[in-house]
Every structure is written in structure tokens, then in C-alpha cells.
Scaffold this motif. Structure first.
Motif, PDB file in Angstrom:
ATOM      1  N   LYS A   1     -25.705   0.211  12.902  1.00 44.07           N
ATOM      2  CA  LYS A   1     -27.169   0.306  12.854  1.00 44.07           C
ATOM      3  C   LYS A   1     -27.800  -0.855  12.100  1.00 44.07           C
ATOM      4  O   LYS A   1     -29.000  -0.839  11.829  1.00 44.07           O
ATOM      5  CB  LYS A   1     -27.574   1.608  12.145  1.00 44.07           C
ATOM      6  CG  LYS A   1     -27.196   2.868  12.882  1.00 44.07           C
ATOM      7  CD  LYS A   1     -27.891   4.044  12.184  1.00 44.07           C
ATOM      8  CE  LYS A   1     -27.268   5.372  12.546  1.00 44.07           C
ATOM      9  NZ  LYS A   1     -27.393   6.346  11.441  1.00 44.07           N
ATOM     10  N   ARG A   2     -26.974  -1.807  11.705  1.00 38.17           N
ATOM     11  CA  ARG A   2     -27.449  -2.956  10.923  1.00 38.17           C
ATOM     12  C   ARG A   2     -28.212  -2.526   9.681  1.00 38.17           C
ATOM     13  O   ARG A   2     -29.252  -3.088   9.334  1.00 38.17           O
ATOM     14  CB  ARG A   2     -28.344  -3.862  11.782  1.00 38.17           C
ATOM     15  CG  ARG A   2     -27.601  -4.432  12.960  1.00 38.17           C
ATOM     16  CD  ARG A   2     -28.462  -5.387  13.741  1.00 38.17           C
ATOM     17  NE  ARG A   2     -27.711  -5.925  14.848  1.00 38.17           N
ATOM     18  CZ  ARG A   2     -26.871  -6.962  14.741  1.00 38.17           C
ATOM     19  NH1 ARG A   2     -26.707  -7.563  13.595  1.00 38.17           N
ATOM     20  NH2 ARG A   2     -26.205  -7.384  15.793  1.00 38.17           N
ATOM     21  N   LYS A   3     -27.696  -1.495   9.019  1.00 38.30           N
ATOM     22  CA  LYS A   3     -28.381  -1.023   7.815  1.00 38.30           C
ATOM     23  C   LYS A   3     -27.656  -1.405   6.528  1.00 38.30           C
ATOM     24  O   LYS A   3     -28.095  -1.043   5.441  1.00 38.30           O
ATOM     25  CB  LYS A   3     -28.544   0.506   7.886  1.00 38.30           C
ATOM     26  CG  LYS A   3     -29.780   0.891   8.702  1.00 38.30           C
ATOM     27  CD  LYS A   3     -29.833   2.363   9.040  1.00 38.30           C
ATOM     28  CE  LYS A   3     -30.025   3.264   7.838  1.00 38.30           C
ATOM     29  NZ  LYS A   3     -29.955   4.688   8.215  1.00 38.30           N
ATOM     30  N   MET A   4     -26.557  -2.130   6.679  1.00 38.18           N
ATOM     31  CA  MET A   4     -25.853  -2.557   5.468  1.00 38.18           C
ATOM     32  C   MET A   4     -26.690  -3.604   4.736  1.00 38.18           C
ATOM     33  O   MET A   4     -27.218  -4.521   5.353  1.00 38.18           O
ATOM     34  CB  MET A   4     -24.496  -3.187   5.816  1.00 38.18           C
ATOM     35  CG  MET A   4     -23.432  -2.222   6.301  1.00 38.18           C
ATOM     36  SD  MET A   4     -22.901  -1.020   5.064  1.00 38.18           S
ATOM     37  CE  MET A   4     -21.992  -2.029   3.907  1.00 38.18           C
ATOM     38  N   LYS A   5     -26.785  -3.454   3.407  1.00 35.45           N
ATOM     39  CA  LYS A   5     -27.409  -4.513   2.609  1.00 35.45           C
ATOM     40  C   LYS A   5     -26.276  -5.224   1.895  1.00 35.45           C
ATOM     41  O   LYS A   5     -25.897  -4.841   0.786  1.00 35.45           O
ATOM     42  CB  LYS A   5     -28.381  -3.904   1.604  1.00 35.45           C
ATOM     43  CG  LYS A   5     -29.543  -3.195   2.286  1.00 35.45           C
ATOM     44  CD  LYS A   5     -30.847  -3.477   1.533  1.00 35.45           C
ATOM     45  CE  LYS A   5     -32.051  -3.142   2.372  1.00 35.45           C
ATOM     46  NZ  LYS A   5     -32.150  -1.685   2.648  1.00 35.45           N
ATOM     47  N   GLY A   6     -25.701  -6.215   2.534  1.00 35.70           N
ATOM     48  CA  GLY A   6     -24.523  -6.873   1.972  1.00 35.70           C
ATOM     49  C   GLY A   6     -23.370  -5.896   1.911  1.00 35.70           C
ATOM     50  O   GLY A   6     -22.937  -5.356   2.924  1.00 35.70           O
ATOM     51  N   LEU A   7     -22.931  -5.627   0.695  1.00 42.12           N
ATOM     52  CA  LEU A   7     -21.790  -4.730   0.508  1.00 42.12           C
ATOM     53  C   LEU A   7     -22.226  -3.292   0.311  1.00 42.12           C
ATOM     54  O   LEU A   7     -21.400  -2.401   0.163  1.00 42.12           O
ATOM     55  CB  LEU A   7     -20.994  -5.177  -0.720  1.00 42.12           C
ATOM     56  CG  LEU A   7     -20.625  -6.651  -0.751  1.00 42.12           C
ATOM     57  CD1 LEU A   7     -20.194  -7.066  -2.149  1.00 42.12           C
ATOM     58  CD2 LEU A   7     -19.512  -6.912   0.247  1.00 42.12           C
ATOM     59  N   PHE A   8     -23.538  -3.072   0.278  1.00 51.70           N
ATOM     60  CA  PHE A   8     -24.060  -1.755  -0.080  1.00 51.70           C
ATOM     61  C   PHE A   8     -24.527  -1.003   1.167  1.00 51.70           C
ATOM     62  O   PHE A   8     -25.386  -1.485   1.900  1.00 51.70           O
ATOM     63  CB  PHE A   8     -25.242  -1.889  -1.048  1.00 51.70           C
ATOM     64  CG  PHE A   8     -24.864  -2.459  -2.395  1.00 51.70           C
ATOM     65  CD1 PHE A   8     -24.529  -3.798  -2.526  1.00 51.70           C
ATOM     66  CD2 PHE A   8     -24.859  -1.654  -3.525  1.00 51.70           C
ATOM     67  CE1 PHE A   8     -24.180  -4.327  -3.762  1.00 51.70           C
ATOM     68  CE2 PHE A   8     -24.513  -2.177  -4.764  1.00 51.70           C
ATOM     69  CZ  PHE A   8     -24.170  -3.516  -4.883  1.00 51.70           C
ATOM     70  N   SER A   9     -24.005   0.200   1.373  1.00 55.38           N
ATOM     71  CA  SER A   9     -24.493   1.046   2.461  1.00 55.38           C
ATOM     72  C   SER A   9     -25.845   1.615   2.053  1.00 55.38           C
ATOM     73  O   SER A   9     -26.190   1.626   0.870  1.00 55.38           O
ATOM     74  CB  SER A   9     -23.509   2.188   2.715  1.00 55.38           C
ATOM     75  OG  SER A   9     -23.441   3.024   1.576  1.00 55.38           O
ATOM     76  N   SER A  10     -26.593   2.115   3.053  1.00 54.98           N
ATOM     77  CA  SER A  10     -27.923   2.639   2.711  1.00 54.98           C
ATOM     78  C   SER A  10     -27.799   3.872   1.799  1.00 54.98           C
ATOM     79  O   SER A  10     -28.616   4.070   0.906  1.00 54.98           O
ATOM     80  CB  SER A  10     -28.704   2.976   3.975  1.00 54.98           C
ATOM     81  OG  SER A  10     -27.909   3.757   4.834  1.00 54.98           O
ATOM     82  N   ASP A  11     -26.756   4.692   2.008  1.00 49.13           N
ATOM     83  CA  ASP A  11     -26.542   5.833   1.109  1.00 49.13           C
ATOM     84  C   ASP A  11     -26.369   5.381  -0.333  1.00 49.13           C
ATOM     85  O   ASP A  11     -26.921   5.970  -1.252  1.00 49.13           O
ATOM     86  CB  ASP A  11     -25.279   6.613   1.514  1.00 49.13           C
ATOM     87  CG  ASP A  11     -25.527   7.477   2.737  1.00 49.13           C
ATOM     88  OD1 ASP A  11     -26.704   7.572   3.149  1.00 49.13           O
ATOM     89  OD2 ASP A  11     -24.551   8.031   3.277  1.00 49.13           O
ATOM     90  N   LEU A  12     -25.571   4.336  -0.498  1.00 47.76           N
ATOM     91  CA  LEU A  12     -25.302   3.867  -1.851  1.00 47.76           C
ATOM     92  C   LEU A  12     -26.579   3.333  -2.501  1.00 47.76           C
ATOM     93  O   LEU A  12     -26.868   3.638  -3.659  1.00 47.76           O
ATOM     94  CB  LEU A  12     -24.199   2.803  -1.839  1.00 47.76           C
ATOM     95  CG  LEU A  12     -23.793   2.232  -3.203  1.00 47.76           C
ATOM     96  CD1 LEU A  12     -23.424   3.332  -4.186  1.00 47.76           C
ATOM     97  CD2 LEU A  12     -22.643   1.239  -3.071  1.00 47.76           C
TER      98      LEU A  12
END
Ligand code: ADP
Ligand code: ZN
Ligand code: ZN
Length: 682
Positions: free
Chosen positions: A349-360
Motif C-alpha cells: 500500500k506504499r504506507k511504509m515510512k522508511g523502516l517504520f510501518s504505519s502501525d508503528l
């Protein structure tokens, strides 16, 4: 004949590596070696001063002060000194130079030196102990709760049967308080106690807790101590009255201290692989050595952990050790809730912010806004940031070791984590000359950088080998976090060790995959231990903690076991696996590694050695193979693995192994080879 130093021989002969030659000359008894021990221990002294006896009585003092009217800085020093002894006019006592200068505020060392020269102050160097901080004694012991009391009883039952005891208590169950009680019993009997911890768990926190209970009876011993400090600890132990009781809190090498009346050995975090020393030789395992030490000294031994090693748990289940469990956290706090984050979803979903998932990202946001703290964990092993060519996938490697170089942003250099070789970051690819070089993989430094971008107002600190080189840097990082001057702690293995923070609510493992995929039969065991330990840092007080494990393989069985806190389930699967492949604890492993500068020389030699070994050990010999890192410090290495049945006589194995190796070297007249043997590698 006159003797020569090895260094002199090197110089005279003009040869760099004279040791092999010396060794063969010694074997032929052409030369003899003498070793001399040099005392390099220096006592620590402090420069002290006192006012000369000439200045006793009011009159003499007034005259002195008057005579210094035109040297106000000197006058101030005399006044400062006098103010340290209000009402006293003679029979002067020593004060340290440093405290006098501090007291006087404006004065200078030059002024003080002038007074010493005039004989107004008399100087003296006084020997002091390096073992500081022993004055915190409060004699305060925690009252044990019911669970701790019954654990204590069971432990003592085990000791009464002369059995080693394995204390398997979940993180936060209060094992330390049980240790304190056991130590107290020993001290009351005038016995000595050795309390072993892995190096990186030897923090100010635990030292403090012991000192409050036992004050000056506590000695500390670890590798960050200077040689001099270690001599003082050694002397304190060897000169101690053997019946006066003493506790030595130390890292692995403290098993070699000269104990006299040892009553108890505690090995905390017994599962830790850092108890094994690799370099320099001897390659010993401090837990196993402690076992032997306890036997020799007829002392009790307790192994403590929240995630037992497969070996120790196996021994406990087999009745060799007494097993004592503590399944609840002290004060009723509950173990944190563990969630597994599927990195494939956010990536798609292209929601990764670098190494961080959106949940994190959301969880960090929540935790911080509740004024709680966060720990971000990244295992270093095999997952450091490196540079990669986008065109041909070239990665810069160490020139002496078969390993990719790790990028260090602060110094803007690539470094080898095995030998320290460093290189400026190349501007183009060595292979295809493309200039499109990019970062791949990530380490703690990268996490710190991305976190700061995502949360510019959050204060974070990083704890890893690079930030904790000096003796006190650990302490500062931990202290800052403990006192909530920092909100996020980013770290490697170091953050997983026995730290007890009040306010941490979120812990995240940024990637579990590198750990799980590491090519070693212990990879799952390590992953279970490491992830559970890090998770155990969360929610140690009233509020429920949360743990997020990010992974590309959420269906992995080990992750499920971790999530359910199912150690026994993990253990049973793992044991079946080990049995099928005849790995420890169903056998013992010996690594025999041969090293040489040239692969072309090493390959046939390793094959030859393997067949010598096979002639004695048959199909217990596996290999030779190249280990995961096949070249270190310019030497190629090839490894043979011996699997020995548990029932076999170890001394016989040792003799046979030695014989075969000697025969191999004799038959082959090999030069410049190095051989390394590691029994029970971890
Ligand atoms: P473990 O080593 O088993 O992970 P600790 O010994 O660090 O657990 O204990 C967890 C927390 O509970 C610590 O903050 C400790 O001070 C507290 N605690 C444990 N037992 C007691 C007790 N009997 N009285 C007061 N506090 C305790
Ligand atoms: Zn390239
Ligand atoms: Zn290297």
C-alpha cells in the motif's frame, strides 16, 4: 647464554613472525623460554595539603594573613583552608589539593604552588582506593511476596539436595530480590558469593541495588576496569578475612578470582551467549566454568533467566538441575501484548515510512502523547547498513575479511566490524563505475535518523557498541532514559539486558527476519530469547505494555510462540529438531578451524586434516566448510565440525584429537597455518 626478548629476535633476524620458528626450536630443545612477570600495578594517590605547624595559634595566623595582603589569591587560599576547619587554630589536617582549590573559588594552582614553595602549605601524596562508591549502605531489603518466598524455599530445597538450580522466572517476576535474600543468608554465614552477569548487563542499576543492601561488602569486576582497578579487586578478595563475607558482582572473567570461602554462585541471564569468551583464548563459557568452580568449592549454584538456554532447560527437565519457576510479574503487572506487523501489507500500500510501518508510527505517537517511553530494537548481526551499486549490485567489502563494510554516518566512512579496516565512501562503483550507489540494510544509526525526521520534537538516544565505548557512556544513556530526559531509546542487544525502566510502554523490534534467517542451528533459540527479553522491557508497572514485531514472514512458527509466551511449546519443537539432526543437547560440538593466507593452500590442507580426523572419529566429522565469514584479517578459514556423543569420555576425545592434529602437521610439514579449536561453540 644470555637471553633475548622475542622482540629482539624479530629485529635481529629481520623476520616478522618468529613465533613458529621459536616454537619448533623449543620443541627440539634448542632454546628455552623464560617468562618474567612484571609488576605494573600502581597505587592511586591523591595530592593532599595541610597548613604548616609554624602557623599554629591566632597570632601566627594573623601574621600569615597580613603578610599575604599583596597576594590576594594566596590569602584567599589560606582563608579557604581555615574555613574548612572552623574554630581550629593548629594541629592542622590534610585536605585534598582539589577540594582546597574548589573551596577557594577564585584562586589558582599557581597561587597554591607559590604557598607550597614558601612552606606555608605542606604537601603529601596519600594512597587511596580506586574502589569507590562503597558508602551507600542502607541495609534495606525488600519484603518478598508469596511467589518469591516459595521460589526461595524451593531453591533452598534444591541446594539441600546438592543440585544446581535453574530459576526460570518471567521478566519482571523479581528474581533479583530472591538473589538478594540468598546472598544475605550467605553473608550471615560469613561466606563469599559470586554474582555473574553478562558484561552489558552490569549496569549502575544493579550495582546500586546491591550496594544499598551490602555496602562495602560488594566488589565489582569487569573488563572496562583498568588493570590497576582489577588488581585492587583481586587483592581485596585474596586479602579478605575468609569468614567476613563478600559479594563479587562480575562479568565472565570473575570466575577466575581467588575466592576463599565461596558459598554461592549466581549466574544471572544464564542463556546469554556473551558468557562465552572467543578472543583471546581460552575459549571458555563462564556459566559452565562457574558450574565447575561451584563444584570445586562445594558451593551452591543458581542459574537465573526468563528464557532458559535449551541446554539448561533440558538438564532441568531431565532432573539434573532443580527447576524453580516464577510465572507472574511482581506487583501484578501483566506481560505486554505482542502484535506482529506484516511488512508486506504496508509495502504494497506504499504506507511504509522508511523502516517504520504505519502501525508503528501510530503507536509511537500514542505512547509519546501519554508521556510514556519507547524502546526501538534492531539486532546488529548481519543487518548493518551498507552501500550498494544500483546498477550491478556491487557492495564494498573489507580487503582482509570476507564481509561487507558497514556505513557509519557520523564519520562518513565504511568500516569492517571484524578487523576495523576503514575506507572513505567511494563515489562510484568499483565494478561498473556507476555513480548510483545507495544505502541498503539498516542499523541503529539509520533508525535514529528516520525517527528524528518523523518526530522532530522527540528526544532520542542510541545505545550500541559505537555510543558506549567509554566506561561511563552506558551509565549516562541509561540514566537519561531512566530519568525521562530522553523519550526513545534505540539500541542493539544492549537494551535487552536486565534493564528495569518504569515508564516504557512500547517496544518495537524493527525487523525480526535477519535474526531468524541467520545460518546457525541456534538461530531460533537466539531469536526467541532476544525478542522475549526486549519485549520484557515494556509495561513493567501498572499500565499494559505493547510490543510490535515487524517482519516479512508473519506466519513464522517462532514468532507465534513468542507472541503466546509459549516457551515450553518452543522448547519441544526445538528439541525434536535438535534430536533429528543430533545437535546439542544430544551431542557436543567441537569446531576445528584451519586458517591460511592462501585459499589454494588451505583447501587441500583442510581436506587432509579432515581425513586424519575421520580416520579416528569416523562420520562424527563434518566438513570442511567455509564458515559464514570465510576470511578474517587476511586469513581464509575452513571449519570441520565434530559431533561427539554425550556419553563419550571427553579426555579421550581430547587426546585423540590432539594426536590426529599432531600427526597431520608432521605428515604434511605445513607452514604458516593456524589452527583453532572451539569446544561447545555458541
Ligand atoms: P527480574 O529480574 O525477574 O526481571 P526484577 O528483580 O528486576 O525482575 O523486579 C522487577 C521489579 O519489581 C523491580 O522494579 C523490583 O524493584 C520490583 N520488585 C520485585 N520484588 C520486589 C519486592 N519484594 N519488593 C519490592 N519491589 C520488588
Ligand atoms: Zn556497479
Ligand atoms: Zn576486516
Amino acid at each position: 647464554m644470555k637471553e633475548l626478548k622475542v622482540k629482539d629476535v624479530e629485529g635481529i633476524a629481520g623476520i616478522k613472525t618468529v613465533y613458529p620458528i621459536i616454537k619448533s626450536m623449543m620443541d627440539k630443545r634448542l632454546i628455552v623460554a623464560e617468562e618474567e612477570l612484571k609488576e605494573i600495578f600502581k597505587q592511586k594517590t591523591v595530592a593532599m595539603l595541610k597548613l604548616s605547624a609554624d602557623y599554629s595559634g591566632q597570632d601566627a595566623l594573623h601574621q600569615l594573613l597580613d603578610s599575604l595582603n599583596r597576594a590576594p589569591k594566596q590569602q584567599e587560599l589560606v582563608l579557604a583552608y581555615m574555613s574548612m576547619f572552623p574554630g581550629v587554630t593548629g594541629d592542622w589536617e590534610l585536605v585534598s589539593r582539589k577540594s582546597l582549590l574548589e573551596k577557594s573559588g577564585n584562586s589558582t594552582p599557581t597561587a597554591l604552588n607559590a604557598l607550597v614553595k614558601k612552606g606555608v602549605f605542606q604537601g603529601e601524596d596519600v594512597v587511596v582506593s580506586r574502589l569507590t562508591g562503597a558508602d551507600k549502605l542502607q541495609n534495606k531489603f525488600p519484603d518478598l511476596n508469596e511467589l518469591q518466598k516459595s521460589a526461595l524455599n524451593e531453591i533452598n530445597e534444591g541446594f539441600a539436595e546438592s543440585k544446581p538450580v535453574l530459576l526460570f522466572g518471567i521478566t519482571g517476576s523479581g528474581k533479583t530480590e530472591v538473589y538478594l535474600e540468598l546472598i544475605k543468608e550467605q553473608i550471615a554465614k560469613g561466606k563469599q558469593v559470586l554474582y555473574l552477569l553478562p558484561e552489558i548487563a552490569l549496569t549502575a542499576q544493579i550495582i546500586q541495588r546491591l550496594r544499598i543492601c551490602f555496602g562495602r561488602k560488594v566488589q565489582i569486576y569487569h573488563s572496562k576496569f583498568s588493570e590497576n582497578e582489577r588488581v585492587e579487586v583481586w587483592n581485596a578478595i585474596s586479602e579478605a578475612d575468609p569468614d567476613s563475607g563478600m559479594i563479587v558482582l562480575g562479568a565472565r572473567s570473575s570466575v577466575f578470582l581467588p575466592f576463599k570461602n565461596l558459598g554461592l554462585v549466581i549466574v544471572d541471564e544464564e542463556h546469554e551467549t556473551t558468557f562465552k569468551q572467543h578472543e583471546p583464548n581460552p575459549k571458555y563459557h563462564a556459566r559452565d566454568s562457574a558450574m565447575v568452580l561451584a563444584k570445586f568449592s562445594k558451593a551452591d549454584i543458581l542459574l537465573g533467566t526468563a528464557t532458559p538456554s535449551v541446554e539448561s532447560y533440558f538438564n532441568a527437565k531431565a532432573g539434573k538441575y532443580k527447576l524453580v519457576r516464577m510465572n507472574e510479574r511482581f506487583g501484578g503487572s501483566v506481560l505486554p501484548e505482542i502484535s506482529i506487523v506484516d511488512l508486506r501489507v504496508d509495502t504494497k500500500k506504499r504506507k511504509m515510512k522508511g523502516l517504520f510501518s504505519s502501525d508503528l508510527v501510530d503507536e509511537i505517537q500514542d505512547t509519546i502523547s501519554q508521556k510514556k517511553q519507547v524502546i526501538l530494537f534492531q539486532n546488529r548481526r548481519g543487518f548493518s547498513p551498507m552501500i550498494e551499486c544500483q546498477n550491478c549490485h556491487w557492495v564494498p567489502h573489507c580487503v582482509q575479511c570476507d564481509i561487507s563494510l558497514t556505513y557509519h554516518k557520523q564519520i562518513h566512512q565504511l568500516r569492517c566490524h571484524y578487523c576495523g579496516y576503514s575506507l572513505n565512501v567511494p563515489s562510484k562503483c568499483d565494478e561498473c563505475k556507476s555513480t548510483d550507489l545507495r544505502m541498503k540494510g539498516f542499523g541503529t544509526e539509520k533508525i535514529e535518523e528516520e525517527l528524528t525526521e518523523l518526530f522532530p520534537d522527540v528526544s532520542a538516544s542510541r545505545m550500541d557498541l559505537d555510543t558506549t565505548r567509554s566506561k561511563y557512556s552506558y551509565h549516562k544513556i541509561i540514566d537519561d532514559f531512566e530519568n525521562e530526559r530522553t523519550q526513545v531509546l534505540i539500541g542493539t542487544q544492549m537494551v535487552s539486558k536486565g534493564l528495569d525502566f518504569n515508564n516504557v510502554n512500547l517496544v518495537s523490534i524493527l525487523s525480526a527476519d535477519a535474526m531468524l534467517n541467520y545460518p546457525d542451528f541456534r538461530a531460533f533459540e537466539r531469536s526467541f530469547q532476544l525478542i522475549s527479553q526486549v519485549a520484557g522491557r515494556a509495561g513493567r508497572r501498572e499500565t499494559l505494555g505493547k510490543v510490535l514485531i515487524q517482519t516479512w514472514k508473519p506466519e513464522h512458527e517462532i514468532l507465534k510462540r513468542i507472541q503466546e509466551y509459549d516457551f515450553d511449546g518452543f522448547f519441544n519443537t526445538e528439541l525434536a529438531e535438535r534430536k533429528t539432526h543430533n545437535y546439542p543437547p544430544f551431542s557436543r560440538i567441537i569446531h576445528v578451524t584451519l586458517k591460511h593466507e592462501h585459499q589454494s593452500a588451505l583447501d587441500p590442507a583442510a581436506d587432509a586434516l579432515a581425513s586424519w580426523l575421520r580416520s579416528a572419529f569416523g562420520d562424527r566429522v563434518l566438513g570442511p566448510e567455509y564458515p559464514p565469514v570465510s576470511r578474517v584479517r587476511n586469513l581464509f578459514q575452513k571449519r570441520m565440525l565434530l559431533k561427539i556423543e554425550n556419553e563419550a569420555s571427553l579426555s579421550k576425545v581430547k587426546t585423540t584429537l590432539r594426536e590426529q592434529i599432531d600427526r597431520f602437521f608432521e605428515a604434511n610439514k605445513l607452514k604458516a597455518f593456524r589452527l583453532m579449536i572451539d569446544v561447545d561453540p555458541v
